[in-house]
Design a protein around this motif. Structure first.
Motif, PDB file in Angstrom:
ATOM      1  N   ALA A   5      70.372 -80.064  15.472  1.00 39.76           N
ATOM      2  CA  ALA A   5      70.149 -81.807  15.146  1.00 39.76           C
ATOM      3  C   ALA A   5      71.544 -81.379  14.827  1.00 39.76           C
ATOM      4  CB  ALA A   5      69.024 -81.569  14.560  1.00 39.76           C
ATOM      5  N   LEU A   6      72.764 -82.235  15.426  1.00 37.45           N
ATOM      6  CA  LEU A   6      74.000 -82.331  14.736  1.00 37.45           C
ATOM      7  C   LEU A   6      73.976 -83.886  13.810  1.00 37.45           C
ATOM      8  CD1 LEU A   6      75.733 -81.580  17.298  1.00 37.45           C
ATOM      9  CD2 LEU A   6      75.822 -80.173  15.483  1.00 37.45           C
ATOM     10  N   THR A   7      74.641 -84.491  13.080  1.00 38.83           N
ATOM     11  CA  THR A   7      74.657 -85.961  12.315  1.00 38.83           C
ATOM     12  C   THR A   7      75.803 -86.304  12.835  1.00 38.83           C
ATOM     13  OG1 THR A   7      72.831 -85.297  11.169  1.00 38.83           O
ATOM     14  CG2 THR A   7      74.472 -87.375  10.863  1.00 38.83           C
ATOM     15  N   ILE A   8      75.966 -87.829  12.945  1.00 36.02           N
ATOM     16  CA  ILE A   8      77.028 -88.320  13.072  1.00 36.02           C
ATOM     17  C   ILE A   8      77.370 -89.815  12.367  1.00 36.02           C
ATOM     18  CG2 ILE A   8      79.463 -89.760  13.910  1.00 36.02           C
ATOM     19  CD1 ILE A   8      79.004 -87.933  16.624  1.00 36.02           C
ATOM     20  N   GLU A   9      77.901 -89.299  11.411  1.00 34.41           N
ATOM     21  CA  GLU A   9      77.811 -90.642  10.226  1.00 34.41           C
ATOM     22  C   GLU A   9      79.091 -91.748  10.830  1.00 34.41           C
ATOM     23  OE1 GLU A   9      78.228 -92.164   5.820  1.00 34.41           O
ATOM     24  OE2 GLU A   9      76.358 -90.979   6.398  1.00 34.41           O
ATOM     25  N   HIS A  24      82.219 -88.885  10.678  1.00 34.64           N
ATOM     26  CA  HIS A  24      82.043 -87.348  10.531  1.00 34.64           C
ATOM     27  C   HIS A  24      81.197 -86.504  11.400  1.00 34.64           C
ATOM     28  CE1 HIS A  24      84.109 -88.685   6.882  1.00 34.64           C
ATOM     29  NE2 HIS A  24      83.850 -89.728   7.293  1.00 34.64           N
ATOM     30  N   LEU A  25      81.063 -85.563  11.843  1.00 36.65           N
ATOM     31  CA  LEU A  25      80.113 -84.718  12.738  1.00 36.65           C
ATOM     32  C   LEU A  25      79.780 -83.549  11.307  1.00 36.65           C
ATOM     33  CD1 LEU A  25      78.421 -83.900  15.014  1.00 36.65           C
ATOM     34  CD2 LEU A  25      79.931 -83.179  15.736  1.00 36.65           C
ATOM     35  N   SER A  26      78.514 -83.460  10.971  1.00 38.75           N
ATOM     36  CA  SER A  26      77.699 -82.465  10.541  1.00 38.75           C
ATOM     37  C   SER A  26      77.049 -81.619  11.195  1.00 38.75           C
ATOM     38  CB  SER A  26      77.199 -82.632   9.662  1.00 38.75           C
ATOM     39  OG  SER A  26      76.596 -84.055   8.959  1.00 38.75           O
ATOM     40  N   GLY A  27      76.490 -80.750  11.077  1.00 37.91           N
ATOM     41  CA  GLY A  27      75.368 -79.270  11.973  1.00 37.91           C
ATOM     42  C   GLY A  27      76.019 -78.403  11.981  1.00 37.91           C
ATOM     43  N   GLU A  32      82.686 -79.859   9.225  1.00 39.54           N
ATOM     44  CA  GLU A  32      83.025 -80.619   9.244  1.00 39.54           C
ATOM     45  C   GLU A  32      83.353 -81.599  10.060  1.00 39.54           C
ATOM     46  OE1 GLU A  32      80.367 -85.135   7.208  1.00 39.54           O
ATOM     47  OE2 GLU A  32      83.084 -84.379   6.064  1.00 39.54           O
TER      48      GLU A  32
END
Length: 89
Positions: A5-9, A24-27, A32
């Motif tokens: 799972a990746l998260t984009i905020e 912001h892409l994290s995972g 990041e």
């Protein structure tokens, strides 16, 4: 194979006539990536904030896409010891 799972905020900041967005892409472990995009309302155009938000966000995501492609290229080259010339988006 494990699911990932990746998260984009996405944050949007509007100071007329400029809208700025950061994606912001994290995972990916501890790293990041941050994509940035800007939109500017033409003085002759009607001011519709949603359009500026959309353009700035699209540009931030496009910047993020290019960073991911660059990262993948560097990883492939490091793994294969060969230059990568033709990855497509």
């Amino acid at each position: 194979m494990a699911d990932k799972a990746l998260t984009i905020e996405i944050s949007i900041n509007e100071v007329q006539p400029i809208t700025q967005a950061e994606a912001h892409l994290s995972g990916f472990g501890s790293s990041e990536l941050v994509g940035r995009g800007t939109a500017r309302c033409n003085p002759g155009d009607e001011n519709i904030p949603d359009i500026g938000d959309e353009l700035a966000t699209a540009r931030a995501l496009n910047d993020l896409t290019h960073q991911l492609m660059h990262s993948a290229t560097m990883d492939i080259e490091a793994h294969t010891n060969r230059r990568v010339d033709h990855l497509r988006i």
